[in-house]
Design a protein around this motif. Structure first.
Motif, PDB file in Angstrom:
ATOM      1  N   MET A   1      90.361  -8.151  49.047  1.00 29.02           N
ATOM      2  CA  MET A   1      88.847  -8.172  48.485  1.00 29.02           C
ATOM      3  C   MET A   1      87.916  -7.605  49.336  1.00 29.02           C
ATOM      4  SD  MET A   1      87.186 -11.807  47.007  1.00 29.02           S
ATOM      5  CE  MET A   1      88.318 -12.009  45.531  1.00 29.02           C
ATOM      6  N   ASP A   2      86.731  -7.099  48.538  1.00 29.96           N
ATOM      7  CA  ASP A   2      85.759  -6.431  49.346  1.00 29.96           C
ATOM      8  C   ASP A   2      85.087  -7.435  50.340  1.00 29.96           C
ATOM      9  OD1 ASP A   2      83.403  -4.783  49.894  1.00 29.96           O
ATOM     10  OD2 ASP A   2      82.929  -4.529  47.895  1.00 29.96           O
ATOM     11  N   ALA A   3      84.908  -6.850  51.331  1.00 28.36           N
ATOM     12  CA  ALA A   3      84.286  -7.470  52.536  1.00 28.36           C
ATOM     13  C   ALA A   3      82.896  -7.799  52.300  1.00 28.36           C
ATOM     14  CB  ALA A   3      84.385  -6.545  53.858  1.00 28.36           C
ATOM     15  N   ASN A   4      82.408  -7.000  51.753  1.00 29.06           N
ATOM     16  CA  ASN A   4      80.639  -7.362  51.147  1.00 29.06           C
ATOM     17  C   ASN A   4      80.777  -8.675  50.319  1.00 29.06           C
ATOM     18  OD1 ASN A   4      79.741  -5.288  52.643  1.00 29.06           O
ATOM     19  ND2 ASN A   4      79.661  -3.971  50.778  1.00 29.06           N
ATOM     20  N   LEU A   5      81.732  -8.723  49.539  1.00 28.24           N
ATOM     21  CA  LEU A   5      81.781 -10.111  48.440  1.00 28.24           C
ATOM     22  C   LEU A   5      82.165 -11.134  49.341  1.00 28.24           C
ATOM     23  CD1 LEU A   5      81.710 -11.080  45.781  1.00 28.24           C
ATOM     24  CD2 LEU A   5      83.981 -10.495  45.610  1.00 28.24           C
ATOM     25  N   GLN A   7      81.387 -11.698  52.337  1.00 26.77           N
ATOM     26  CA  GLN A   7      80.173 -12.086  53.250  1.00 26.77           C
ATOM     27  C   GLN A   7      79.395 -12.727  52.492  1.00 26.77           C
ATOM     28  OE1 GLN A   7      79.880 -11.635  56.527  1.00 26.77           O
ATOM     29  NE2 GLN A   7      77.812 -12.591  56.557  1.00 26.77           N
ATOM     30  N   PHE A   8      79.239 -12.420  51.216  1.00 24.30           N
ATOM     31  CA  PHE A   8      78.278 -12.923  50.283  1.00 24.30           C
ATOM     32  C   PHE A   8      78.569 -14.348  49.989  1.00 24.30           C
ATOM     33  CE2 PHE A   8      77.167 -14.222  45.783  1.00 24.30           C
ATOM     34  CZ  PHE A   8      75.776 -13.975  46.010  1.00 24.30           C
ATOM     35  N   ALA A  10      80.419 -16.272  51.947  1.00 21.11           N
ATOM     36  CA  ALA A  10      80.239 -17.008  53.173  1.00 21.11           C
ATOM     37  C   ALA A  10      78.834 -17.405  53.564  1.00 21.11           C
ATOM     38  CB  ALA A  10      80.749 -16.337  54.215  1.00 21.11           C
ATOM     39  N   GLU A  11      77.743 -16.433  53.071  1.00 24.72           N
ATOM     40  CA  GLU A  11      76.367 -16.872  53.182  1.00 24.72           C
ATOM     41  C   GLU A  11      75.912 -17.761  52.217  1.00 24.72           C
ATOM     42  OE1 GLU A  11      74.207 -15.747  55.543  1.00 24.72           O
ATOM     43  OE2 GLU A  11      75.937 -14.994  56.524  1.00 24.72           O
ATOM     44  N   PHE A  12      76.472 -17.870  50.899  1.00 20.99           N
ATOM     45  CA  PHE A  12      76.223 -18.756  49.917  1.00 20.99           C
ATOM     46  C   PHE A  12      76.768 -20.219  50.357  1.00 20.99           C
ATOM     47  CE2 PHE A  12      77.864 -21.568  46.427  1.00 20.99           C
ATOM     48  CZ  PHE A  12      76.668 -21.394  45.657  1.00 20.99           C
ATOM     49  N   PHE A  13      77.965 -20.275  50.848  1.00 20.25           N
ATOM     50  CA  PHE A  13      78.422 -21.645  51.498  1.00 20.25           C
ATOM     51  C   PHE A  13      77.543 -21.951  52.756  1.00 20.25           C
ATOM     52  CE2 PHE A  13      81.847 -20.801  48.250  1.00 20.25           C
ATOM     53  CZ  PHE A  13      82.104 -22.069  47.781  1.00 20.25           C
ATOM     54  N   LYS A  14      77.264 -21.231  53.363  1.00 20.71           N
ATOM     55  CA  LYS A  14      76.426 -21.697  54.745  1.00 20.71           C
ATOM     56  C   LYS A  14      75.120 -21.957  54.305  1.00 20.71           C
ATOM     57  CE  LYS A  14      77.685 -17.855  57.847  1.00 20.71           C
ATOM     58  NZ  LYS A  14      77.261 -16.679  58.674  1.00 20.71           N
ATOM     59  N   ALA A  15      74.606 -21.577  53.238  1.00 23.54           N
ATOM     60  CA  ALA A  15      73.616 -22.475  52.638  1.00 23.54           C
ATOM     61  C   ALA A  15      73.595 -23.784  52.132  1.00 23.54           C
ATOM     62  CB  ALA A  15      72.927 -21.584  51.235  1.00 23.54           C
ATOM     63  N   LEU A  16      74.979 -24.124  51.845  1.00 23.47           N
ATOM     64  CA  LEU A  16      75.251 -25.583  51.699  1.00 23.47           C
ATOM     65  C   LEU A  16      75.786 -26.318  52.789  1.00 23.47           C
ATOM     66  CD1 LEU A  16      77.591 -24.637  48.297  1.00 23.47           C
ATOM     67  CD2 LEU A  16      74.894 -25.432  48.474  1.00 23.47           C
ATOM     68  N   ALA A  17      75.654 -25.725  53.931  1.00 22.55           N
ATOM     69  CA  ALA A  17      76.141 -26.361  54.984  1.00 22.55           C
ATOM     70  C   ALA A  17      75.094 -27.041  55.790  1.00 22.55           C
ATOM     71  CB  ALA A  17      76.834 -25.334  55.898  1.00 22.55           C
ATOM     72  N   ALA A  58      65.498 -18.746  50.269  1.00 25.50           N
ATOM     73  CA  ALA A  58      66.190 -17.451  50.712  1.00 25.50           C
ATOM     74  C   ALA A  58      67.367 -17.214  50.167  1.00 25.50           C
ATOM     75  CB  ALA A  58      66.050 -17.403  52.276  1.00 25.50           C
ATOM     76  N   LYS A  59      68.127 -17.887  49.951  1.00 23.54           N
ATOM     77  CA  LYS A  59      69.471 -17.665  49.343  1.00 23.54           C
ATOM     78  C   LYS A  59      69.425 -17.771  48.023  1.00 23.54           C
ATOM     79  CE  LYS A  59      71.255 -17.337  53.467  1.00 23.54           C
ATOM     80  NZ  LYS A  59      71.819 -16.218  53.823  1.00 23.54           N
ATOM     81  N   ASN A  60      68.194 -18.015  47.354  1.00 23.40           N
ATOM     82  CA  ASN A  60      68.090 -17.808  45.725  1.00 23.40           C
ATOM     83  C   ASN A  60      68.799 -18.780  45.175  1.00 23.40           C
ATOM     84  OD1 ASN A  60      66.684 -15.406  45.633  1.00 23.40           O
ATOM     85  ND2 ASN A  60      68.153 -14.226  46.214  1.00 23.40           N
TER      86      ASN A  60
END
Length: 109
Positions: A1-5, A7-8, A10-17, A58-60
């Motif tokens: 899977m694409d590394a950018n996807l 990362q996206f 991971a950042e999404f779930f960080k917003a929930l952390a 910030a995480k939309n």
């Protein structure tokens, strides 16, 4: 899977952390709220709520609409409500398994 996807995601779930961010999303899944309403429901001071709302913005994950001097928050995507519900079911399943395991241990004593 694409590394950018990845990362996206991971950042999404960080917003929930963060517990308060999850609680804010749970409250917003019930309907729009302004900061004062969120503070009252969460029982938290304004700066803490505002900081967590800033991360969610910030995480939309939330939308904002200015109504006079009041900013009203809502879920950006209604599917967040479903995500929180599925997560709750997963946690409930884990708790049931843990309780069963604990009961089994206690029977052995």
């Amino acid at each position: 899977m694409d590394a950018n996807l990845q990362q996206f995601k991971a950042e999404f779930f960080k917003a929930l952390a963060h517990p308060m961010r999850i609680r804010i999303l749970e409250v917003l899944s019930e309907g729009e709220r302004n900061v004062n309403e969120l503070q009252a429901i969460l029982g938290s001071e304004g700066s803490a709520v505002s900081q967590q709302l800033a991360v969610l913005r910030a995480k939309n994950l939330v939308n904002t609409v200015k109504e006079g001097t009041t900013v009203v928050y809502s879920l950006r995507d209604p599917l967040l409500k479903d995500l929180l519900a599925v997560a709750r079911q997963i946690f409930d399943n884990h708790l049931v398994e843990s309780i069963s395991l604990l009961q089994g241990i206690r029977k052995q004593q």
